[in-house]
Design an enzyme around this catalytic site. Sequence first.
Site, mmCIF file in Angstrom:
data_model
loop_
_atom_site.group_PDB
_atom_site.id
_atom_site.type_symbol
_atom_site.label_atom_id
_atom_site.label_comp_id
_atom_site.label_asym_id
_atom_site.label_seq_id
_atom_site.Cartn_x
_atom_site.Cartn_y
_atom_site.Cartn_z
ATOM 1 N N TRP A 146 0.835 -1.210 0.000
ATOM 2 C CA TRP A 146 0.000 0.000 0.000
ATOM 3 C C TRP A 146 0.865 1.254 0.000
ATOM 4 O O TRP A 146 0.400 2.336 -0.334
ATOM 5 C CB TRP A 146 -0.943 0.006 1.213
ATOM 6 N N SER A 156 -12.084 12.770 0.671
ATOM 7 C CA SER A 156 -11.810 13.081 2.082
ATOM 8 C C SER A 156 -11.489 14.545 2.278
ATOM 9 O O SER A 156 -11.797 15.091 3.342
ATOM 10 C CB SER A 156 -10.739 12.179 2.700
ATOM 11 N N GLU A 169 -1.350 10.532 8.404
ATOM 12 C CA GLU A 169 -2.485 9.670 8.072
ATOM 13 C C GLU A 169 -2.816 8.707 9.214
ATOM 14 O O GLU A 169 -3.986 8.479 9.515
ATOM 15 C CB GLU A 169 -2.184 8.890 6.783
ATOM 16 N N SER A 224 -13.217 9.331 24.394
ATOM 17 C CA SER A 224 -13.376 10.402 25.379
ATOM 18 C C SER A 224 -14.838 10.754 25.616
ATOM 19 O O SER A 224 -15.163 11.422 26.593
ATOM 20 C CB SER A 224 -12.622 11.660 24.933
ATOM 21 N N LYS A 261 -3.208 11.432 27.367
ATOM 22 C CA LYS A 261 -4.566 10.974 27.064
ATOM 23 C C LYS A 261 -4.896 9.706 27.831
ATOM 24 O O LYS A 261 -5.955 9.591 28.455
ATOM 25 C CB LYS A 261 -4.703 10.717 25.565
HETATM 26 C C1 HEM Z 1 3.463 6.231 20.315
HETATM 27 C C2 HEM Z 1 3.004 6.175 19.113
HETATM 28 C C3 HEM Z 1 3.675 5.507 17.919
HETATM 29 C C4 HEM Z 1 4.984 5.302 17.627
HETATM 30 C C5 HEM Z 1 6.175 5.685 18.473
HETATM 31 C C6 HEM Z 1 5.039 4.641 16.341
HETATM 32 C C7 HEM Z 1 6.207 4.271 15.677
HETATM 33 C C8 HEM Z 1 6.261 3.596 14.474
HETATM 34 C C9 HEM Z 1 7.453 3.277 13.752
HETATM 35 C C10 HEM Z 1 8.872 3.639 14.202
HETATM 36 C C11 HEM Z 1 7.109 2.604 12.619
HETATM 37 C C12 HEM Z 1 8.025 2.109 11.509
HETATM 38 C C13 HEM Z 1 8.429 0.711 11.725
HETATM 39 C C14 HEM Z 1 9.188 0.144 10.568
HETATM 40 O O1 HEM Z 1 8.685 0.176 9.418
HETATM 41 O O2 HEM Z 1 10.282 -0.386 10.808
HETATM 42 C C15 HEM Z 1 5.677 2.498 12.623
HETATM 43 C C16 HEM Z 1 4.936 1.889 11.631
HETATM 44 C C17 HEM Z 1 3.556 2.019 11.522
HETATM 45 N N1 HEM Z 1 2.713 2.616 12.433
HETATM 46 FE FE1 HEM Z 1 3.267 3.431 14.211
HETATM 47 N N2 HEM Z 1 3.782 4.445 15.887
HETATM 48 C C18 HEM Z 1 2.922 4.970 16.815
HETATM 49 C C19 HEM Z 1 1.552 5.005 16.737
HETATM 50 C C20 HEM Z 1 0.825 4.594 15.653
HETATM 51 C C21 HEM Z 1 -0.592 4.812 15.484
HETATM 52 C C22 HEM Z 1 -1.487 5.516 16.469
HETATM 53 C C23 HEM Z 1 -0.913 4.268 14.290
HETATM 54 C C24 HEM Z 1 -2.253 4.196 13.591
HETATM 55 C C25 HEM Z 1 -3.389 4.358 14.104
HETATM 56 C C26 HEM Z 1 0.271 3.705 13.714
HETATM 57 C C27 HEM Z 1 0.310 3.072 12.493
HETATM 58 C C28 HEM Z 1 1.446 2.582 11.905
HETATM 59 C C29 HEM Z 1 1.465 1.936 10.627
HETATM 60 C C30 HEM Z 1 0.251 1.710 9.715
HETATM 61 C C31 HEM Z 1 2.784 1.561 10.386
HETATM 62 C C32 HEM Z 1 3.322 0.753 9.230
HETATM 63 C C33 HEM Z 1 3.331 1.397 7.934
HETATM 64 C C34 HEM Z 1 3.864 0.475 6.892
HETATM 65 O O3 HEM Z 1 5.103 0.330 6.797
HETATM 66 O O4 HEM Z 1 3.069 -0.122 6.158
HETATM 67 N N3 HEM Z 1 1.313 3.917 14.568
HETATM 68 N N4 HEM Z 1 5.177 3.116 13.771
#
Ligand code: HEM
Lengths: 182, 531
Positions: B148, B176, B261, B274, B337
Amino acid sequence: MTQNTPQDNKALTLKLVVMTLAMFGFGFALVPLYSVFCEITGIRSAIVETDASQVIETPDIDREVTIEFVANRIAGAAWEFEPSVTKMKVHPGKLYSTTFFARNLLDRPITGLATPDIKPAAANKYFQKTECFCFTEQKFGASESRDMPVRFIIDPELPEHVDTVTLSYTFYSQTELASAAR
Amino acid sequence: MSQVDTHSHTDHHDDHHDHGPAKGLKRWLFTTNHKDIGTMYLIFSLVMFMTGGAMAMVIRAELFQPGLQLVEPGFFNQMTTMHALIMVFGAVMPATVGLANWMIPIMIGAPDMALPRMNNWSFWILPFAFTMLLSTLIMPGGGPAGGWTMYPPLIQQTGVALPFLIFAIHMMGVSSIMGAINIVVTIMNMRAPGMTLLKMPLFVWTWLITAYLLVAVMPVLAGGVTMLLTDQYFGTTFFNAAGGGDPVMFQHIFWFFGHPEVYIMILPAFGIISEIIPTFSRKPLFGYESMVYATASIAFLSFIVWAHHMFTVGMPIAGQLFFMFSTMMIAVPTGVKVFNWISTMWRGAMTFETPMLFSLAFVFLFTIGGFSGLMLAIAPADFQYHDTYFVVAHFHYVLVPGAVFAIMAGVYYWLPKWTGNMYDETLGKVHFWMSTIFVNVLFFPQHFLGLAGMPRRIPDYATQFADFNMISSIGGFGFGLSQLLFIYVVIKCAKGGVKATDKVWDEPRGLEWTLSSPPPYHSFSVAPEIK
Ligand code: HEM
Ligand SMILES: [Cu+2]
């Protein structure tokens, strides 16, 4: 807060539409912005020729750095392309030369262009090339092959922690695309 | 906002004041009523949720055992790509927009959305966009299979499907953005007298901020995919190194959109939670203002963390440090939160109806996803985790028991208001427990798989991963089946049941509970008085 008037809605909608269009433009503006940023910070290996007459050799014979040479082609490219040596031990501050070998596998002339990449990025500024086949387009006759030279010097200021530098070239054969680069 | 209104209130909706809905298909095609449009968004989202879910079942069936058994690897990759696109753009986003349509006007005491005709358009673009996207599956060469995230040069090996993918994304973007503009204008201009910004329910606040995020980043995605299109067909070389471009540039552009996003998907969820936790704790929300500021800081920070998705592209140490620390900083407002939700429950007279159960699960399980996010944010560690199942586990924890659970909590919470009937509480609880148990069986083992080195987006794997994959697949099938129960509960409630009171719950707060259940087709034609 009173009930809105259609005019209020129109004005705010217009502002948001302008914001949308501006962000669409910003998406495209990111391309030159990143390029400028990467060149200023030395993240991208700029294709810069160092003037050979300006180079003063001050070899640091106590220090040895390993240089690795890598050659890449994109899948399906009609080239043979490889470094004549894959590894060299060098002293910073001394001029060295090596060659890359390329052969045109087609029975018609083509033009190629090589783009260099240096890893780690921290070494970018200290890897100076006085001669490189990447500075110009490389024209090859039908089935022609030749060795293409690279002369380089490692600046003695190269950060202490770097003991290996990889110089990698990707050689593109598509005439039209290569010329679009310059 | 205190200018005096010179128009009389009644001439706002010209000819169909006090009319009920039109009859038949035309009602839905031409409707400009926020309740109708909200309903259509929610139904559309449910259909997409099942479509994307069916693809997930194909993925989990193939991964049930090592070896290739059911589908071709190419088709498998089409399934992972389409599953993600459909769930992100077709299920989660339209669901939150649907809730916004239904709830924002009646939460702020407005008669409708500010731009009702545009509202109709924003919805009706979606079925066309997704028909286009889904139709790529039957095109020669199949649908997009490069993930994606659409990284070039891989995505450029997509066959004839590529332009259809890109146009579909353009349409989703237009939809959107129109939805977002409508929401901003509604919130800024249509609040009832006395409804100051800091009196707005938190769901309205989170949506206001989300809408700004949408306006800021959807156009950037549109720009990025447009460059993919011109690279492929018009000889530009934005991402083509042979022409002086750089494929890594696409990743920067994509994640400049991509990280905000993920907050576009989760902020409205924060808003829903909330609303629900105070109702079932019978206490006002703890730290309302800090919630607002936390939401705004998360939105701001989300613009400066994007390269945590790109630690492995060969960034200088300084860049890795910057993105590592800025990413970790997001944990601070997020923590505010979570602690506020917990403090709201502290010494509250809590009861555990289905919406509350889903909200509690959200708080626990979303936090697990936040923690694995923090692990991924540690740049040196991410070199091991990146592109493994650990990332898959992380984002599914924040998106499924995170965003999706919050949406389901919201549906259970407001369903009696929408339909006038109580849903079947027993079945709701069964649905909750099945979903919660299976979602953990499904995604928890994926952490172990990732740490042990199983790459994401592969149809086959080394045999040492067999056991955890089988457990995960069983969880997947269970979770999929549980959602059929959800559909049954919703349909049953829409058809009838115990009549809901206007307040529905014991002590709910907010203007929506002052209306009848179901609310009249046109509500708040005369603005309510806000104390
Ligand atoms: C404290 C909050 C968060 C931190 C520190 C964080 C950190 C990260 C990091 C570092 C990655 C990359 C990992 C990699 O590809 O090696 C990642 C991937 C991802 N995160 Fe988070 N994230 C957080 C919250 C969220 C939230 C709230 C969502 C969605 C509602 C989210 C959705 C995603 C998605 C969809 C990916 C993967 C994207 C992809 O490569 O297809 N994350 N996150
Ligand atoms: Cu991110």
